[in-house]
Design a protein around this motif. Structure first.
Motif, PDB file in Angstrom:
ATOM      1  N   SER A  89       0.860  -1.190   0.000  1.00  0.00           N
ATOM      2  CA  SER A  89       0.000   0.000   0.000  1.00  0.00           C
ATOM      3  C   SER A  89       0.891   1.233   0.000  1.00  0.00           C
ATOM      4  N   GLU A  90       0.301   2.363  -0.366  1.00  0.00           N
ATOM      5  CA  GLU A  90       1.069   3.622  -0.449  1.00  0.00           C
ATOM      6  C   GLU A  90       0.305   4.720   0.273  1.00  0.00           C
ATOM      7  N   SER A  91       1.027   5.558   1.030  1.00  0.00           N
ATOM      8  CA  SER A  91       0.408   6.692   1.730  1.00  0.00           C
ATOM      9  C   SER A  91       1.477   7.735   2.019  1.00  0.00           C
ATOM     10  N   ASP A  92       1.200   8.979   1.585  1.00  0.00           N
ATOM     11  CA  ASP A  92       2.087  10.127   1.867  1.00  0.00           C
ATOM     12  C   ASP A  92       3.523   9.867   1.413  1.00  0.00           C
ATOM     13  N   GLY A  93       3.692   9.268   0.217  1.00  0.00           N
ATOM     14  CA  GLY A  93       5.023   9.080  -0.333  1.00  0.00           C
ATOM     15  C   GLY A  93       5.797   7.938   0.279  1.00  0.00           C
ATOM     16  N   ILE A  94       5.133   7.074   1.051  1.00  0.00           N
ATOM     17  CA  ILE A  94       5.786   5.926   1.684  1.00  0.00           C
ATOM     18  C   ILE A  94       5.083   4.661   1.218  1.00  0.00           C
ATOM     19  N   CYS A  95       5.867   3.698   0.738  1.00  0.00           N
ATOM     20  CA  CYS A  95       5.322   2.399   0.341  1.00  0.00           C
ATOM     21  C   CYS A  95       5.490   1.426   1.502  1.00  0.00           C
ATOM     22  N   GLU A  96       4.412   0.757   1.867  1.00  0.00           N
ATOM     23  CA  GLU A  96       4.448  -0.214   2.959  1.00  0.00           C
ATOM     24  C   GLU A  96       4.208  -1.614   2.396  1.00  0.00           C
ATOM     25  N   VAL A  97       5.096  -2.552   2.772  1.00  0.00           N
ATOM     26  CA  VAL A  97       5.001  -3.941   2.309  1.00  0.00           C
ATOM     27  C   VAL A  97       4.811  -4.836   3.538  1.00  0.00           C
ATOM     28  N   ARG A  98       3.845  -5.768   3.445  1.00  0.00           N
ATOM     29  CA  ARG A  98       3.573  -6.705   4.533  1.00  0.00           C
ATOM     30  C   ARG A  98       3.626  -8.124   3.984  1.00  0.00           C
ATOM     31  N   ILE A  99       4.478  -8.977   4.567  1.00  0.00           N
ATOM     32  CA  ILE A  99       4.587 -10.386   4.183  1.00  0.00           C
ATOM     33  C   ILE A  99       4.215 -11.211   5.412  1.00  0.00           C
ATOM     34  N   SER A 100       3.179 -12.059   5.291  1.00  0.00           N
ATOM     35  CA  SER A 100       2.687 -12.794   6.446  1.00  0.00           C
ATOM     36  C   SER A 100       2.492 -14.259   6.087  1.00  0.00           C
ATOM     37  N   ASN A 101       2.630 -15.105   7.110  1.00  0.00           N
ATOM     38  CA  ASN A 101       2.418 -16.539   6.950  1.00  0.00           C
ATOM     39  C   ASN A 101       1.827 -17.099   8.229  1.00  0.00           C
ATOM     40  N   ALA A 102       1.095 -18.214   8.085  1.00  0.00           N
ATOM     41  CA  ALA A 102       0.570 -18.911   9.253  1.00  0.00           C
ATOM     42  C   ALA A 102       1.668 -19.823   9.792  1.00  0.00           C
ATOM     43  N   GLY A 103       1.581 -20.141  11.060  1.00  0.00           N
ATOM     44  CA  GLY A 103       2.583 -21.006  11.657  1.00  0.00           C
ATOM     45  C   GLY A 103       2.711 -20.732  13.132  1.00  0.00           C
ATOM     46  N   GLU A 104       3.703 -21.322  13.728  1.00  0.00           N
ATOM     47  CA  GLU A 104       3.913 -21.148  15.160  1.00  0.00           C
ATOM     48  C   GLU A 104       4.262 -19.696  15.454  1.00  0.00           C
ATOM     49  N   PRO A 105       3.531 -19.020  16.379  1.00  0.00           N
ATOM     50  CA  PRO A 105       3.798 -17.596  16.633  1.00  0.00           C
ATOM     51  C   PRO A 105       5.134 -17.392  17.338  1.00  0.00           C
ATOM     52  N   ILE A 106       5.664 -16.207  17.175  1.00  0.00           N
ATOM     53  CA  ILE A 106       6.895 -15.814  17.858  1.00  0.00           C
ATOM     54  C   ILE A 106       6.512 -15.269  19.229  1.00  0.00           C
ATOM     55  N   PRO A 107       7.121 -15.724  20.304  1.00  0.00           N
ATOM     56  CA  PRO A 107       6.794 -15.178  21.631  1.00  0.00           C
ATOM     57  C   PRO A 107       7.002 -13.666  21.663  1.00  0.00           C
ATOM     58  N   ALA A 108       6.108 -12.975  22.365  1.00  0.00           N
ATOM     59  CA  ALA A 108       6.198 -11.513  22.424  1.00  0.00           C
ATOM     60  C   ALA A 108       7.513 -11.049  23.028  1.00  0.00           C
ATOM     61  N   SER A 109       8.052 -11.829  23.948  1.00  0.00           N
ATOM     62  CA  SER A 109       9.310 -11.438  24.600  1.00  0.00           C
ATOM     63  C   SER A 109      10.504 -11.500  23.655  1.00  0.00           C
ATOM     64  N   ARG A 110      10.347 -12.193  22.501  1.00  0.00           N
ATOM     65  CA  ARG A 110      11.485 -12.361  21.593  1.00  0.00           C
ATOM     66  C   ARG A 110      11.309 -11.596  20.285  1.00  0.00           C
ATOM     67  N   LEU A 111      10.243 -10.827  20.172  1.00  0.00           N
ATOM     68  CA  LEU A 111      10.027 -10.075  18.929  1.00  0.00           C
ATOM     69  C   LEU A 111      11.148  -9.085  18.673  1.00  0.00           C
ATOM     70  N   GLY A 112      11.719  -8.510  19.742  1.00  0.00           N
ATOM     71  CA  GLY A 112      12.800  -7.537  19.552  1.00  0.00           C
ATOM     72  C   GLY A 112      14.128  -8.180  19.237  1.00  0.00           C
ATOM     73  N   ASP A 113      14.263  -9.500  19.442  1.00  0.00           N
ATOM     74  CA  ASP A 113      15.552 -10.169  19.230  1.00  0.00           C
ATOM     75  C   ASP A 113      15.694 -10.764  17.843  1.00  0.00           C
ATOM     76  N   VAL A 114      14.575 -10.946  17.124  1.00  0.00           N
ATOM     77  CA  VAL A 114      14.643 -11.705  15.869  1.00  0.00           C
ATOM     78  C   VAL A 114      15.422 -10.962  14.788  1.00  0.00           C
ATOM     79  N   VAL A 115      15.605  -9.630  14.927  1.00  0.00           N
ATOM     80  CA  VAL A 115      16.346  -8.879  13.909  1.00  0.00           C
ATOM     81  C   VAL A 115      17.827  -8.764  14.281  1.00  0.00           C
ATOM     82  N   LYS A 116      18.240  -9.397  15.377  1.00  0.00           N
ATOM     83  CA  LYS A 116      19.636  -9.364  15.762  1.00  0.00           C
ATOM     84  C   LYS A 116      20.392 -10.496  15.056  1.00  0.00           C
ATOM     85  N   PRO A 117      21.694 -10.312  14.752  1.00  0.00           N
ATOM     86  CA  PRO A 117      22.468 -11.366  14.072  1.00  0.00           C
ATOM     87  C   PRO A 117      22.567 -12.621  14.932  1.00  0.00           C
TER      88      PRO A 117
END
Length: 612
Positions: free
Chosen positions: A537-565
């Protein structure tokens, strides 16, 4: 600085204005009390004049009726038996009534009614288009059912009946448009005092009032009510005669404090009317009228206007003088502060060498000394911060160089290790044991993982070292290329786009983001629900992309860690835990945002890119 000067000037002017307004309010209150009293006295004078005039007009109508009742022609008309004589007398009486209607513009009808069982009209003259018209004999009516006819037949000698003001009716129905009528009636008697009939004058009440008020001042508004307060005459015609239709509008609804005693009227209620009881001379109770008048509350006498104008002029002169004095004082007081503001502006512009009035002994000098001390402290802290930033930048560069060099130098030994393992499996497969073959296969797999790890490290290091080269990228083309690469592994990819704009960035790196995210979605997706949703979708000159899949959810406590190496959520799936870290860094290098959200239904990765 200008704001402080303006506030000082505004404070001085405000004090003067508040004082002037307070005095004005006090003076205005006193003047208002005088004006209210003067206005009420003037209203009472005007009301008295018009009240006397109205009583005089009613008295004149009663006198006209009495004169007509005593005319021999009227008595003869009601006492004749010969048809020829009756017609000649009718003509004479009609002429008399016509002359009376012609002379009085508010007389609407004059009638002679016999005292027979039907109360028959013998002569009737109407006003039509301003002229008297004698009604034909076949159109004359019976009036015995009307109360005023019965009451008038019972009058004594010299007495006159003045009816209530009502709307005129013909054949039992109210005439449209409304015709408010005041009826004056007298008994006609024979010489031996036998009742022969009555004389009735119908007076158009609204025309009579308008005739009375022809010369009244425009700022006055008159109205007339009956004794119960129902409006009979008012500038707003809708308010009149509501009692005839079951929706009465009364004087006391609009003016609850109104009273016939002007001395009891609240002095503060300048909108209250002046009232006068007008006697119509009837012996019947409830027939008197209430004449009222109100004035425009904004109407101010000329002398008062001149006084107010003079007060305004004096007030404006005082405010102007005060403003000039306040401006001069404010300029003198704020000049040292202006020097401090100039020094602060110079410091903010990068000039560290400024001169402050630190030699003053007053409050401004204390502020200057404090500011000078603060500047010296800031200079020291700024130097320390620059040194720390330079050291941190150097170490980051060394770390990135090390990662790049290490991944590059280790590639060749790892490649040779994999090659040797492949050669042993290919050439010596028949001579080695099964256990040795498993160990060599494990060695080959470990080499592959090491190769993947070094490739990821090299990508991360390269993202930190190289300058991003951007171009206008067709997002739909990149998405189609990435999705086609996973067509066999993930046939359930669903692309839903509300907009496919062109974005600004590197097509290769953006495609890497899509491929990594789709790879993760395939690996961690639900086997029973393999659909992968790609939404843009596009709004105010910014394009937003969302990629989603079903499966085992990620624990809320680890959402901030998944982007770490090197962070992996499941050891069952292959990978080194660098995919999301690389994606996050690529998106950040493009100036976008990257986040991961997960619930029991789906896991969604959302990132943004600037539109081209």
């Amino acid at each position: 600085m200008a704001q402080i000067r303006a506030k000082t000037v505004g404070l001085a002017i405000g004090c003067v204005i508040v004082t002037a307004v307070s005095l004005g309010i006090v003076a205005n209150s006193a003047e208002e009390a005088v004006l209210v009293g003067e206005r009420r006295r003037e209203l009472q004078r005007e009301l008295e004049i018009e009240g006397v005039r109205l009583e005089s007009m009613v008295r004149e109508a009663r006198q006209d009726c009495l004169v007509l009742s005593r005319l021999p022609a009227v008595s003869c008309l009601l006492n004749l038996g010969s048809l020829d004589d009756e017609r000649r007398t009718e003509s004479d009486v009609a002429s008399l009534l016509s002359g009376l209607i012609r002379a009085k513009p508010y007389y609407d009808q004059a009638r002679v009614i016999a005292a027979d069982s039907r109360g028959s009209e013998r002569v009737r003259v109407n006003r039509l288009d301003g002229q008297p018209v004698v009604v034909d004999r076949d159109r004359l009516q019976s009036k015995v059912h009307r109360p005023y006819v019965r009451d008038a037949l019972n009058l004594g000698d010299g007495e006159c009946l003045v009816s209530r003001v009502t709307l005129n009716q013909e054949n039992g129905r109210i005439v449209e448009p409304w015709e408010p009528m005041l009826r004056v009636a007298c008994r006609v008697a024979s010489p031996d005092r036998e009742t022969l009939g009555i004389i009735v004058l119908n007076i158009r009440f609204d025309r009579m009032i308008e005739s009375m008020l022809e010369l009244h001042p425009l700022q006055y508004e008159y109205f007339v009510c009956n004794e119960t307060g129902d409006y009979l005459y008012h500038a707003n015609r809708v308010w009149t005669f509501g009692f005839e239709f079951g929706r009465p509008r009364r004087l006391y609804d609009d003016f609850p404090d109104a009273t016939l005693d002007s001395r009891a009227m609240p002095a503060s209620a300048s909108g209250n009317p002046a009232l006068r009881l007008v006697s119509v001379g009837s012996r019947e109770a409830g027939r008197d009228l209430i004449l009222g008048v109100t004035s425009d509350p904004d109407a101010i006498p000329t002398t008062s206007r001149n006084t107010i104008a003079m007060a305004w002029c004096v007030g404006l002169v005082i405010i102007a003088l005060t403003s000039a004095i306040a401006f001069g004082i404010a300029s003198k007081w704020t000049r040292p502060l202006q020097d401090i503001v100039g020094a602060a502006n110079a410091v903010s512009a990068g000039d560290a060498e400024v001169v402050l009035p630190v030699d003053r002994e007053d409050e401004i000098g204390a502020v200057a000394k404090s500011l000078d001390t603060m500047l010296r402290t800031l200079r020291c802290e700024q130097m320390e911060l620059e040194l720390a930033n330079n050291e941190l930048r150097r170490k980051n560069e060394e770390l990135e160089n090390f990662a790049h060099i290490a991944s590059h130098e280790l590639r060749e030994p790892v490649r040779r290790m994999r090659l040797v393992a492949d050669m042993i499996l290919e050439n010596e497969s028949a001579t080695i044991s099964d256990g040795s073959r498993d160990l060599i296969a494990l060695l080959h797999e470990t080499g592959c993982r090491a190769q993947e790890l070094m490739d990821g490290l090299r990508t991360l290091a390269r993202l930190g070292q190289e300058t991003l080269s951007t171009e206008s990228v067709a997002l739909d083309h990149v998405m189609a290329t990435s999705v086609s690469a996973f067509a066999e592994r993930a046939p359930g990819i669903v692309v839903r786009t509300t907009a496919t704009p062109r974005v600004r960035g590197s097509s290769v790196l953006i495609e890497t983001v899509f491929c990594n995210l789709l790879d993760n979605a395939v690996k961690y997706g639900d086997i029973e629900d393999p659909q992968i949703h790609v939404d843009t979708s596009e709004s105010d000159g910014i394009c937003e992309v969302r990629i989603s899949n079903a499966g085992e959810p990620i624990p809320a406590s680890r959402l901030g860690d998944v982007v770490k190496p090197f962070v992996r959520l499941s050891a069952r799936q292959p990978g080194m835990g660098l995919g999301l870290a690389i994606c996050s860094k690529i998106v950040a290098a493009h100036g976008g945002t990257f986040c991961v959200d997960s619930n029991v239904q789906r896991t969604t990765v959302t990132f943004t890119l600037p539109c081209s």
